[in-house]
Motif scaffolding. Structure first.
Motif, PDB file in Angstrom:
ATOM      1  N   THR A  29      29.446  38.392  42.649  1.00 50.99           N
ATOM      2  CA  THR A  29      30.646  39.498  42.404  1.00 50.99           C
ATOM      3  C   THR A  29      30.092  40.385  41.034  1.00 50.99           C
ATOM      4  O   THR A  29      30.039  41.616  41.076  1.00 50.99           O
ATOM      5  N   ARG A  32      26.800  42.490  41.901  1.00 52.97           N
ATOM      6  CA  ARG A  32      27.086  43.456  42.761  1.00 52.97           C
ATOM      7  C   ARG A  32      27.607  44.531  41.959  1.00 52.97           C
ATOM      8  O   ARG A  32      27.194  45.852  42.187  1.00 52.97           O
ATOM      9  N   LEU A  33      28.721  44.438  41.255  1.00 55.17           N
ATOM     10  CA  LEU A  33      29.370  45.607  40.343  1.00 55.17           C
ATOM     11  C   LEU A  33      28.262  46.199  39.435  1.00 55.17           C
ATOM     12  O   LEU A  33      28.161  47.389  39.219  1.00 55.17           O
ATOM     13  N   TRP A 189      31.218  48.246  48.983  1.00 52.56           N
ATOM     14  CA  TRP A 189      31.154  46.876  48.402  1.00 52.56           C
ATOM     15  C   TRP A 189      30.793  46.086  49.726  1.00 52.56           C
ATOM     16  O   TRP A 189      29.908  45.167  49.484  1.00 52.56           O
ATOM     17  N   LYS A 193      27.381  43.495  49.425  1.00 52.08           N
ATOM     18  CA  LYS A 193      27.449  42.112  49.744  1.00 52.08           C
ATOM     19  C   LYS A 193      26.543  41.618  50.875  1.00 52.08           C
ATOM     20  O   LYS A 193      25.808  40.383  50.983  1.00 52.08           O
TER      21      LYS A 193
END
Length: 215
Positions: A29, A32-33, A189, A193
Motif C-alpha cells: 500500500t 503503490r501510493l 488503485w 495493485k
C-alpha cells in the motif's frame, strides 16, 4: 481485453523478469501510493520528453524531437510547429505563475490479455478501454478518455468528432468494445495493485499473456 505486448506506443507491459529489482518493495500500500503519486504527476511528461514506459526504439526517442524515430518524414514540420506552440504555452503559464500536473492514464484492466507481435492485427488497436471521467474532465481532456477505443482505431479523427465516432463504432464492434464504468480513482488503485507485470498463459495459446501481481 487484448493488448500488444511489444508494439504498444506507451505503457508497454513488463514481464516479471524485466521488472526492476526494487519494484518488490513497492508492491504494497505505501509503495503503490508513492508510485501513483509520481506516475500521475510526472508520468505523462516523462513519457513525452524521454519515452519513459514507451515502446523501445534503436535510439533516443522524444515526442518533442522532430527527428525522433517516433515520427515519419512528413510529420516533422508539424512537430516543429507543435514545439513552438508548447513553448509559447509554457511561457504564458510562467508569466501567469500558473501550472498544474497532467494526470492522464492509459486504460488497462485487471483481466487484460496481451498478444505478441505475430497475433496483433486489428486486435492490438482494441487494446484499450473507454472510461468516463465525468463531463467536466472529459471536456478538459478533449474526450481522449471516454473515446479512447475509437482513437486507437482511427487516430486521425479530431477530438471534437470522437464521441460521434464512438457511438457509430460501438454497435459494429459489439463484444469487442470495452467500457469500464468503475470510478476513476478506484480503477487507478486496482490497476496499480493487480496489473504489475504480464506472464505467458501456456503452450495451448502460445503468445497470450495475462496480467499478474505476485512477486
Amino acid at each position: 481485453m487484448l493488448a500488444a505486448l511489444d508494439l504498444d506506443e506507451v505503457f508497454v507491459p513488463k514481464t516479471k523478469s524485466s521488472l526492476p529489482r526494487f519494484f518488490k518493495y513497492l508492491n504494497n500500500t505505501p509503495g503503490r501510493l508513492i508510485y501513483l503519486s509520481v506516475s500521475l504527476a510526472l508520468g505523462w511528461h516523462s513519457y513525452l520528453s524521454f519515452n519513459v514506459s514507451g515502446r523501445s526504439y534503436t535510439r533516443f526517442a522524444s515526442h518533442y524531437d522532430p527527428y525522433s524515430p517516433i515520427y515519419s518524414d512528413r510529420e516533422r514540420a508539424q512537430i516543429m510547429v507543435s514545439d513552438l506552440c508548447v513553448l509559447s504555452v509554457y511561457y504564458a503559464l510562467y508569466r501567469l505563475v500558473l501550472g498544474q500536473p497532467h494526470i492522464g492514464q492509459h486504460g488497462t484492466g485487471a483481466a487484460a490479455l496481451t498478444i505478441r507481435r505475430s497475433r496483433i492485427g486489428s486486435r492490438g488497436a482494441l487494446a484499450t478501454v473507454d472510461r468516463d471521467f465525468g463531463s467536466v474532465l472529459d471536456w478538459v481532456f478533449h474526450d481522449v478518455t471516454d473515446s479512447h477505443v475509437v482513437h486507437h482505431l482511427f487516430p486521425m479523427i479530431p477530438h471534437y468528432h470522437a464521441r460521434e465516432a464512438t457511438e457509430a463504432v460501438r454497435p459494429v464492434l459489439g463484444e469487442y468494445y470495452r467500457f469500464d464504468g468503475t470510478p476513476v480513482w478506484r480503477a487507478v488503485w486496482r490497476e496499480a495493485k493487480e496489473c504489475v507485470y504480464v506472464e505467458a498463459e501456456g503452450e495451448k495459446r502460445k503468445g497470450v499473456y495475462w496480467y499478474k501481481n505476485e512477486l
